[in-house]
Every structure is written in C-alpha cells, then in structure tokens.
Design an enzyme around this catalytic site. Structure first.
Site, PDB file in Angstrom:
ATOM      1  N   HIS A  15      10.752  14.373   0.581  1.00  0.00           N
ATOM      2  CA  HIS A  15      10.709  13.085   1.285  1.00  0.00           C
ATOM      3  C   HIS A  15      10.748  13.301   2.798  1.00  0.00           C
ATOM      4  O   HIS A  15      11.165  14.357   3.300  1.00  0.00           O
ATOM      5  CB  HIS A  15      11.881  12.212   0.845  1.00  0.00           C
ATOM      6  CG  HIS A  15      13.220  12.811   1.177  1.00  0.00           C
ATOM      7  ND1 HIS A  15      13.797  12.702   2.431  1.00  0.00           N
ATOM      8  CD2 HIS A  15      14.079  13.537   0.427  1.00  0.00           C
ATOM      9  CE1 HIS A  15      14.955  13.328   2.428  1.00  0.00           C
ATOM     10  NE2 HIS A  15      15.155  13.844   1.225  1.00  0.00           N
ATOM     11  N   GLU A  88      17.850  14.273  -6.265  1.00  0.00           N
ATOM     12  CA  GLU A  88      18.515  15.396  -5.607  1.00  0.00           C
ATOM     13  C   GLU A  88      19.750  15.816  -6.396  1.00  0.00           C
ATOM     14  O   GLU A  88      20.293  15.044  -7.204  1.00  0.00           O
ATOM     15  CB  GLU A  88      18.895  14.982  -4.180  1.00  0.00           C
ATOM     16  CG  GLU A  88      19.591  16.050  -3.342  1.00  0.00           C
ATOM     17  CD  GLU A  88      18.766  17.311  -3.147  1.00  0.00           C
ATOM     18  OE1 GLU A  88      18.617  18.071  -4.140  1.00  0.00           O
ATOM     19  OE2 GLU A  88      18.285  17.553  -2.032  1.00  0.00           O
TER      20      GLU A  88
END
Length: 205
Positions: A15, A88
C-alpha cells in the site's frame, strides 16, 4: 488426460504511504489514512500499471490497502476483491507504538525476538509463520478461483516479506542479506507445482 489449469500470476505491491508510516508507528491490523503523498503515489501507480494487462485486483481488507487499490483502479478499472487473509501481521500490544521507543525500552528482549526468525511474535500478536501460512493460502485459493489470470495484489510489507522469504526458503533472520527493495512490484506464479517466485523487485514504482 487430465485438464491442466493455466498458471495464475500475482503482482505484489505494498500500500501507499499512510500517516502512521510517516510517523514511524506500527500499524499492524489497525489503520491510518493515506497521506497526500500516498494518494498521489497510488494515482501514479495506476497510470504506471495500466499497461500490464491485469485481470483483477486482490487486496487486503484493511483501509489503507483498499484506499490504495481504489485509487489505482481509477486507471485500471478492474473487478476488485478483498480478503482478510492478506492483512498485515498482527502486532498485538505494540500496535500504534513507535519501533524506536520499543528498541529503547526493551533492547535485549527485542533482539531476542528478532533472532526467533519465523517464530517472531509481538506480545499478544501473531507470528510471522502464521502470517506466511494464511497469505500463501490466500494466493493458492485465488489461483484456483481465477486460473490463468494476472492479479494485482495490494497488501502489506510484512505479508510481502513472509511470502517471498517463505518461497525463497529464508530463515527470516536480521543477519540475512536484504531481498526486497522498497516501492517495487514482485511477481509470483501459481501453477501445477504450487506457488513460486517468478521475479523479485521486478518493477520500481
């Protein structure tokens, strides 16, 4: 003769920059918004990736990856799907803290944890091995759903490391030479023999 499914390719990217990235805070599975620079990064990546003939976007279901993917998709205009399996690593009690503060508070404990390799696990969080297993499963499942497609995969630095280090048979120790360059796309391929690395650091973003 058995029908063989064509291989599926995954282009992995992290990202764009978030507020917590800028402040060097651990995000884990919490979120902070993209910075103005991160939004611009995402739009630029969209223009850059538009020529690579992706068929769809697969993203972590966290806000920062969805925001990045949505801005990229203004150029690509592809079907997009989210999955929690690409989140994550869960950093547990360290979520929202600065890694420098943790280093200053518990330097010896942190060093011991880093030497645990795949068993590294923040207090109350998730081990690297667990993140590796779930993220690999996500891509294997995607390859069965969309055989032969090329899939842009928007995820997180920790997930990308787990996938690449696992497939490269790394021990995930701090003394190992660096494998991944920041702001790059990496290619994985899933075929009859399973998931494999095609090219690391393939495209600079």
């Amino acid at each position: 003769m058995l029908d063989r499914k064509p291989p599926t390719r995954f282009g992995l990217i992290r990202h764009a920059q978030t507020v917590w990235n800028q402040d060097k805070m651990i995000q884990g599975q919490k979120d902070s918004p993209l910075t103005t620079a991160g939004q611009e990064q995402s739009r630029t990546w969209g223009a850059q990736l538009a020529g690579l003939a992706f068929d769809r976007i697969l993203t972590s279901d966290l806000g920062r990856t969805i925001a990045t993917a949505n801005l990229i998709n203004r150029s690509l205009k592809l079907p997009m799907e989210e999955t929690p399996q690409l989140r994550e690593l869960d950093w547990g009690l360290w979520t929202g803290r600065r890694i420098l503060d943790i280093k200053n508070e518990i330097p010896h404990e942190l060093k011991r944890l880093e030497q645990a390799g795949w068993q590294f696990c923040p207090p109350g969080g998730e081990s690297r091995r667990a993140a590796w297993l779930r993220s690999r499963k996500a891509l294997e499942e995607a390859s069965r759903r969309w055989p032969g497609e090329t899939i842009l995969t928007v995820t997180h630095n920790g997930v990308i490391k787990c996938l690449l280090y696992g497939l490269a048979d790394r021990k995930y120790l701090p003394q190992e030479p660096a494998l991944i360059k920041p702001r790059h796309l990496h290619w994985l391929v899933a075929g009859e023999t399973g998931l494999a690395i095609e090219q690391v650091n393939a495209i600079e973003l």
